[in-house]
Motif scaffolding. Structure first.
Motif, PDB file in Angstrom:
ATOM      1  N   LEU A   9       4.717  80.758  54.294  1.00  0.00           N
ATOM      2  CA  LEU A   9       5.369  81.960  53.743  1.00  0.00           C
ATOM      3  C   LEU A   9       5.500  81.857  52.226  1.00  0.00           C
ATOM      4  O   LEU A   9       5.319  82.851  51.513  1.00  0.00           O
ATOM      5  CB  LEU A   9       6.737  82.169  54.390  1.00  0.00           C
ATOM      6  CG  LEU A   9       6.701  82.638  55.845  1.00  0.00           C
ATOM      7  CD1 LEU A   9       8.082  82.541  56.463  1.00  0.00           C
ATOM      8  CD2 LEU A   9       6.156  84.049  55.944  1.00  0.00           C
ATOM      9  N   ASP A  10       5.793  80.674  51.723  1.00  0.00           N
ATOM     10  CA  ASP A  10       5.876  80.475  50.271  1.00  0.00           C
ATOM     11  C   ASP A  10       4.525  80.736  49.612  1.00  0.00           C
ATOM     12  O   ASP A  10       4.450  81.385  48.555  1.00  0.00           O
ATOM     13  CB  ASP A  10       6.357  79.060  49.935  1.00  0.00           C
ATOM     14  CG  ASP A  10       7.807  78.809  50.322  1.00  0.00           C
ATOM     15  OD1 ASP A  10       8.545  79.774  50.599  1.00  0.00           O
ATOM     16  OD2 ASP A  10       8.201  77.620  50.363  1.00  0.00           O
ATOM     17  N   GLU A  43      13.032  83.017  60.470  1.00  0.00           N
ATOM     18  CA  GLU A  43      14.424  82.578  60.395  1.00  0.00           C
ATOM     19  C   GLU A  43      15.167  82.853  61.694  1.00  0.00           C
ATOM     20  O   GLU A  43      15.980  82.034  62.146  1.00  0.00           O
ATOM     21  CB  GLU A  43      15.134  83.240  59.217  1.00  0.00           C
ATOM     22  CG  GLU A  43      14.683  82.714  57.870  1.00  0.00           C
ATOM     23  CD  GLU A  43      14.883  81.220  57.715  1.00  0.00           C
ATOM     24  OE1 GLU A  43      15.974  80.710  58.052  1.00  0.00           O
ATOM     25  OE2 GLU A  43      13.934  80.545  57.282  1.00  0.00           O
ATOM     26  N   THR A  88       9.328  86.632  57.274  1.00  0.00           N
ATOM     27  CA  THR A  88      10.315  85.624  56.890  1.00  0.00           C
ATOM     28  C   THR A  88      11.566  85.749  57.761  1.00  0.00           C
ATOM     29  O   THR A  88      12.083  84.747  58.263  1.00  0.00           O
ATOM     30  CB  THR A  88      10.676  85.761  55.397  1.00  0.00           C
ATOM     31  OG1 THR A  88       9.473  85.579  54.619  1.00  0.00           O
ATOM     32  CG2 THR A  88      11.701  84.732  54.969  1.00  0.00           C
ATOM     33  N   PHE A 101       8.910  74.780  61.719  1.00  0.00           N
ATOM     34  CA  PHE A 101       9.515  75.709  60.771  1.00  0.00           C
ATOM     35  C   PHE A 101       9.250  75.321  59.321  1.00  0.00           C
ATOM     36  O   PHE A 101       9.177  76.181  58.458  1.00  0.00           O
ATOM     37  CB  PHE A 101      11.014  75.835  61.056  1.00  0.00           C
ATOM     38  CG  PHE A 101      11.269  76.328  62.449  1.00  0.00           C
ATOM     39  CD1 PHE A 101      10.920  77.615  62.825  1.00  0.00           C
ATOM     40  CD2 PHE A 101      11.816  75.499  63.412  1.00  0.00           C
ATOM     41  CE1 PHE A 101      11.123  78.076  64.115  1.00  0.00           C
ATOM     42  CE2 PHE A 101      12.032  75.948  64.701  1.00  0.00           C
ATOM     43  CZ  PHE A 101      11.679  77.241  65.060  1.00  0.00           C
ATOM     44  N   GLU A 102       9.093  74.038  59.051  1.00  0.00           N
ATOM     45  CA  GLU A 102       8.771  73.615  57.685  1.00  0.00           C
ATOM     46  C   GLU A 102       7.387  74.116  57.284  1.00  0.00           C
ATOM     47  O   GLU A 102       7.199  74.618  56.178  1.00  0.00           O
ATOM     48  CB  GLU A 102       8.856  72.100  57.569  1.00  0.00           C
ATOM     49  CG  GLU A 102      10.275  71.573  57.608  1.00  0.00           C
ATOM     50  CD  GLU A 102      10.351  70.069  57.496  1.00  0.00           C
ATOM     51  OE1 GLU A 102       9.388  69.445  57.018  1.00  0.00           O
ATOM     52  OE2 GLU A 102      11.387  69.521  57.893  1.00  0.00           O
ATOM     53  N   ARG A 118      14.006  80.280  64.156  1.00  0.00           N
ATOM     54  CA  ARG A 118      14.612  78.995  63.799  1.00  0.00           C
ATOM     55  C   ARG A 118      16.058  78.945  64.289  1.00  0.00           C
ATOM     56  O   ARG A 118      16.524  77.922  64.776  1.00  0.00           O
ATOM     57  CB  ARG A 118      14.568  78.772  62.288  1.00  0.00           C
ATOM     58  CG  ARG A 118      15.123  77.426  61.872  1.00  0.00           C
ATOM     59  CD  ARG A 118      15.292  77.273  60.370  1.00  0.00           C
ATOM     60  NE  ARG A 118      14.221  77.811  59.583  1.00  0.00           N
ATOM     61  CZ  ARG A 118      13.506  77.126  58.708  1.00  0.00           C
ATOM     62  NH1 ARG A 118      13.752  75.857  58.507  1.00  0.00           N
ATOM     63  NH2 ARG A 118      12.566  77.717  58.015  1.00  0.00           N
ATOM     64  N   GLN A 159       7.493  77.857  56.773  1.00  0.00           N
ATOM     65  CA  GLN A 159       8.086  78.202  55.476  1.00  0.00           C
ATOM     66  C   GLN A 159       7.118  77.933  54.339  1.00  0.00           C
ATOM     67  O   GLN A 159       7.020  78.723  53.394  1.00  0.00           O
ATOM     68  CB  GLN A 159       9.397  77.445  55.252  1.00  0.00           C
ATOM     69  CG  GLN A 159      10.131  77.895  54.003  1.00  0.00           C
ATOM     70  CD  GLN A 159      10.469  79.384  54.037  1.00  0.00           C
ATOM     71  OE1 GLN A 159      11.100  79.858  54.973  1.00  0.00           O
ATOM     72  NE2 GLN A 159      10.062  80.118  53.020  1.00  0.00           N
ATOM     73  N   ALA A 167       1.967  81.870  59.862  1.00  0.00           N
ATOM     74  CA  ALA A 167       3.350  81.395  59.697  1.00  0.00           C
ATOM     75  C   ALA A 167       4.160  81.722  60.945  1.00  0.00           C
ATOM     76  O   ALA A 167       4.921  80.876  61.445  1.00  0.00           O
ATOM     77  CB  ALA A 167       3.989  82.020  58.460  1.00  0.00           C
TER      78      ALA A 167
END
Length: 87
Positions: free
Chosen positions: A39-40, A73, A69, A32-33, A76, A36, A22
């Protein structure tokens, strides 16, 4: 996305690999999508592992996940969307 067919140890290795992946998606690819989404999946894996690991290890994994995370961020935030980006 933990895998029932894998041992707890293998799922831990998978989880840590997902966290590194990630970060790489964010740092190297600026995707970044995807970062994420990974990370999910990692968060889901932590919850799947929870009944099989110690509370201390669970907390450690959560801290690692939060750290990655926050890093994604932060990256990003350093690279706002580019209206000319062809993605």
């Amino acid at each position: 996305m933990g895998h029932d067919s894998l041992s707890v140890h293998d799922n831990l290795v998978l989880l840590r690999t997902m966290l590194v992946h990630a970060e790489e998606k964010a740092v190297k690819d600026r995707d970044f999508e995807e970062a994420q989404a990974i990370l999910d999946q990692a968060r889901e894996t932590i919850e799947i592992l929870k009944p099989y690991i110690s509370p201390d290890l669970y907390e450690e994994l959560l801290r690692e996940w939060v750290g990655k995370t926050l890093k994604v961020e932060h990256i990003r935030g350093d690279y706002p969307p580019n209206e000319f980006d062809e993605r």
